[in-house]
Design an enzyme around this catalytic site. Structure first.
Site, PDB file in Angstrom:
ATOM      1  N   LYS A  23       0.830  -1.202   0.000  1.00 40.84           N
ATOM      2  CA  LYS A  23       0.000   0.000   0.000  1.00 40.84           C
ATOM      3  C   LYS A  23       0.865   1.253   0.000  1.00 40.84           C
ATOM      4  O   LYS A  23       0.648   2.190  -0.779  1.00 40.84           O
ATOM      5  CB  LYS A  23      -0.923  -0.024   1.222  1.00 40.84           C
ATOM      6  CG  LYS A  23      -1.789   1.226   1.396  1.00 40.84           C
ATOM      7  CD  LYS A  23      -1.304   2.106   2.528  1.00 40.84           C
ATOM      8  CE  LYS A  23      -2.245   3.267   2.799  1.00 40.84           C
ATOM      9  NZ  LYS A  23      -1.638   4.288   3.681  1.00 40.84           N
ATOM     10  N   ASN A  24       1.893   1.283   0.854  1.00 39.83           N
ATOM     11  CA  ASN A  24       2.722   2.487   0.977  1.00 39.83           C
ATOM     12  C   ASN A  24       3.553   2.739  -0.280  1.00 39.83           C
ATOM     13  O   ASN A  24       3.885   3.887  -0.578  1.00 39.83           O
ATOM     14  CB  ASN A  24       3.620   2.401   2.209  1.00 39.83           C
ATOM     15  CG  ASN A  24       2.843   2.584   3.506  1.00 39.83           C
ATOM     16  OD1 ASN A  24       1.738   3.112   3.503  1.00 39.83           O
ATOM     17  ND2 ASN A  24       3.409   2.145   4.608  1.00 39.83           N
ATOM     18  N   CYS A 118      -4.996   9.689   7.867  1.00 40.17           N
ATOM     19  CA  CYS A 118      -5.204   9.384   9.286  1.00 40.17           C
ATOM     20  C   CYS A 118      -4.573  10.459  10.161  1.00 40.17           C
ATOM     21  O   CYS A 118      -3.451  10.896   9.895  1.00 40.17           O
ATOM     22  CB  CYS A 118      -4.561   8.037   9.639  1.00 40.17           C
ATOM     23  SG  CYS A 118      -5.322   6.610   8.852  1.00 40.17           S
ATOM     24  N   ARG A 123       1.828  16.159  11.469  1.00 37.67           N
ATOM     25  CA  ARG A 123       2.602  15.521  10.401  1.00 37.67           C
ATOM     26  C   ARG A 123       2.912  16.583   9.342  1.00 37.67           C
ATOM     27  O   ARG A 123       2.391  16.553   8.229  1.00 37.67           O
ATOM     28  CB  ARG A 123       1.813  14.364   9.783  1.00 37.67           C
ATOM     29  CG  ARG A 123       1.411  13.299  10.792  1.00 37.67           C
ATOM     30  CD  ARG A 123       0.359  12.356  10.232  1.00 37.67           C
ATOM     31  NE  ARG A 123       0.919  11.336   9.379  1.00 37.67           N
ATOM     32  CZ  ARG A 123       0.181  10.469   8.690  1.00 37.67           C
ATOM     33  NH1 ARG A 123      -1.125  10.511   8.753  1.00 37.67           N
ATOM     34  NH2 ARG A 123       0.745   9.563   7.929  1.00 37.67           N
ATOM     35  N   ASP A 307       4.000   1.661  12.051  1.00 36.52           N
ATOM     36  CA  ASP A 307       2.730   1.091  11.591  1.00 36.52           C
ATOM     37  C   ASP A 307       2.437  -0.271  12.218  1.00 36.52           C
ATOM     38  O   ASP A 307       1.308  -0.745  12.157  1.00 36.52           O
ATOM     39  CB  ASP A 307       2.736   0.928  10.069  1.00 36.52           C
ATOM     40  CG  ASP A 307       2.483   2.242   9.340  1.00 36.52           C
ATOM     41  OD1 ASP A 307       2.129   3.227  10.007  1.00 36.52           O
ATOM     42  OD2 ASP A 307       2.646   2.284   8.110  1.00 36.52           O
ATOM     43  N   ARG A 399      -8.978   1.453   3.581  1.00 31.98           N
ATOM     44  CA  ARG A 399      -7.969   2.285   2.924  1.00 31.98           C
ATOM     45  C   ARG A 399      -6.671   1.513   2.694  1.00 31.98           C
ATOM     46  O   ARG A 399      -5.922   1.837   1.778  1.00 31.98           O
ATOM     47  CB  ARG A 399      -7.655   3.533   3.769  1.00 31.98           C
ATOM     48  CG  ARG A 399      -8.658   4.673   3.668  1.00 31.98           C
ATOM     49  CD  ARG A 399      -8.119   5.913   4.359  1.00 31.98           C
ATOM     50  NE  ARG A 399      -6.735   6.140   3.961  1.00 31.98           N
ATOM     51  CZ  ARG A 399      -5.716   6.255   4.806  1.00 31.98           C
ATOM     52  NH1 ARG A 399      -5.894   6.174   6.106  1.00 31.98           N
ATOM     53  NH2 ARG A 399      -4.499   6.443   4.351  1.00 31.98           N
TER      54      ARG A 399
END
Length: 421
Positions: A23-24, A118, A123, A307, A399
């Site tokens: 995903k990343n 999120c 951030r 994560d 997601r």
């Protein structure tokens, strides 16, 4: 009406689960593809809502997007237009900020609203913006949107105050068309960065040093299309390893790169989990004995990934003694602890640490996924808990996890979705 996930706990898991593409990596590869002048075919694309959101943004830029089969995405920027990115979709996912580097690199101009995603505490994207400025761009912030432009991008030395994954990738994308040589010092080393650089090099970029803290980019005049297969998702893999440690009789997690997971695998061994590690799989074989409490500190790759700390916390509620989880990346990433306490956990949060007093039985109740990895944590807790757990706000889970319900059902879990008021 709201869709929720329900889990009946107490069922042992058996079988094999195949991990999807990262995903990343995917959320950076899709914006990177628009730097080319021909079709880019990406294989191994996970079926997650972030991909759908990014596809919507591509179409807004007149980029042709075709989904073939389950996991192939063809991105053709041949007739692309550079437009202001101020749509609601931009504010829904953080990875939209990768369009900043891609559009600035290709066109020398980008107008874009603040990205979302999120909430894990502050951030900021200051490092990204400082990198763009070092390359010669000017930045204005007007009416909730950044306006970034440069008559010419010129290679330079850039030092990152923090080894940020997002800033490393974004600056790398902006620099591929810059005149001369760009060096990124104190660059992040995550596997996803290597994957994006691999794609760009296949397209014709000249990037060296990825995977180290010094990346060198020699600017080129043109990038073209290519074919690229995404690396496996190390965070999804980690989630299933923790899940297997929590509830499996024997579960094999396949299509993974075990070297990407060494920090977690060593920690699971310390906790007391039996594993067989192969070239591209890990087989979870149950517990050596009573689970032991451990201390965990999140760090940039190759350290323990931020994560993974949320899913691991669910397992640590079952370990005897006190575990201490210290979060050095996102200091506020502890909202899952409040939800676990509702289920019977005994966790005291004192940022940047959480003290988990283990050995507490969990009981199913209604909980809320406050972010993507909190959702994964609550799924693991639901598998461990007695009774039925109801998880709300599951759009966070969708997601980042491809076919979570189907993969868990195939392993023997009792998990389903319902509409509730």
């Amino acid at each position: 009406m709201e869709e929720v996930i329900k889990i009946e706990g107490g069922h042992s898991l058996r079988g094999t689960v195949r991990i999807s593409g990262s995903k990343n990596a995917t959320v950076a590869l899709i914006p990177a593809a628009i730097l080319g002048h021909g079709p880019v075919t990406i294989c191994g694309v996970p079926n997650i809502s972030d991909v759908e959101s990014l596809s919507v943004l591509l179409k807004e830029l007149d980029v042709e997007v075709v989904r073939k089969g389950e996991d192939i995405l063809i991105i053709d920027p041949s007739h692309m237009s550079n437009k202001a990115m101020v749509q609601e979709t931009v504010g829904k996912l953080r990875a939209s900020y990768y369009f900043m580097g891609a559009l600035l690199g290709k066109y020398g101009h980008v107008e874009m609203k603040m990205p979302g995603g999120c909430y894990l505490g502050p951030r900021p994207i200051d490092l990204h913006l400082k990198g763009f400025e070092a390359l010669g761009a000017t930045i204005q912030y007007e009416h909730g949107a950044y306006i970034i432009e440069a008559n010419e991008l010129v290679g330079t030395k850039i030092f990152l105050d923090i080894a940020s994954v997002g800033a490393t990738i974004n600056i790398m994308m902006a620099a591929v068309y810059a005149k001369g040589r760009t060096t990124i010092e104190n660059a992040a080393k995550e596997p996803e960065i290597i994957d994006v650089a691999t794609l760009l090099n296949k397209m014709g970029a000249k990037i060296r040093g990825v995977g180290t803290n010094l990346i060198t980019i020699d600017g080129v005049d043109r990038l073209d299309g290519c074919f690229h297969e995404i690396i496996p998702d190390r965070i999804e893999a980690a989630t299933y390893l923790v899940l297997g440690a929590a509830a499996a009789e024997a579960v094999t997690v396949e299509n993974i790169i075990p070297q990407h997971l060494e920090s977690l695998i060593s920690k699971l061994d310390e906790i007391g989990i039996l594993m067989e590690i192969g070239i591209d799989y890990v087989k979870m074989l149950g517990r050596k004995e009573q689970l032991k409490a451990v201390d965990v500190q999140t760090l940039p790759y190759p350290g323990f990934a931020t994560d993974i700390q949320q899913p691991l916390t669910a397992l640590l509620t079952q370990a005897q003694g006190q575990s201490i989880v210290t979060e050095t990346i996102y200091k506020e990433r502890f909202k899952h602890c409040h939800e676990l306490n509702k289920m019977g956990a005994n966790i005291n949060v004192m940022p940047p640490s959480a003290m988990i007093n283990g050995g507490t039985p969990l009981a199913g109740c209604e909980v809320t996924a406050t972010d993507l990895r909190c959702g994964a944590c609550l799924v693991i807790a639901g598998l461990l808990a007695e009774g039925i757990t109801t998880i709300r706000e599951i759009y966070h889970i969708d997601r980042g996890y491809d076919n979570l319900d189907g993969k868990l059902t195939a392993l023997g879990a009792k998990i389903w979705r319902e509409q509730i008021d």
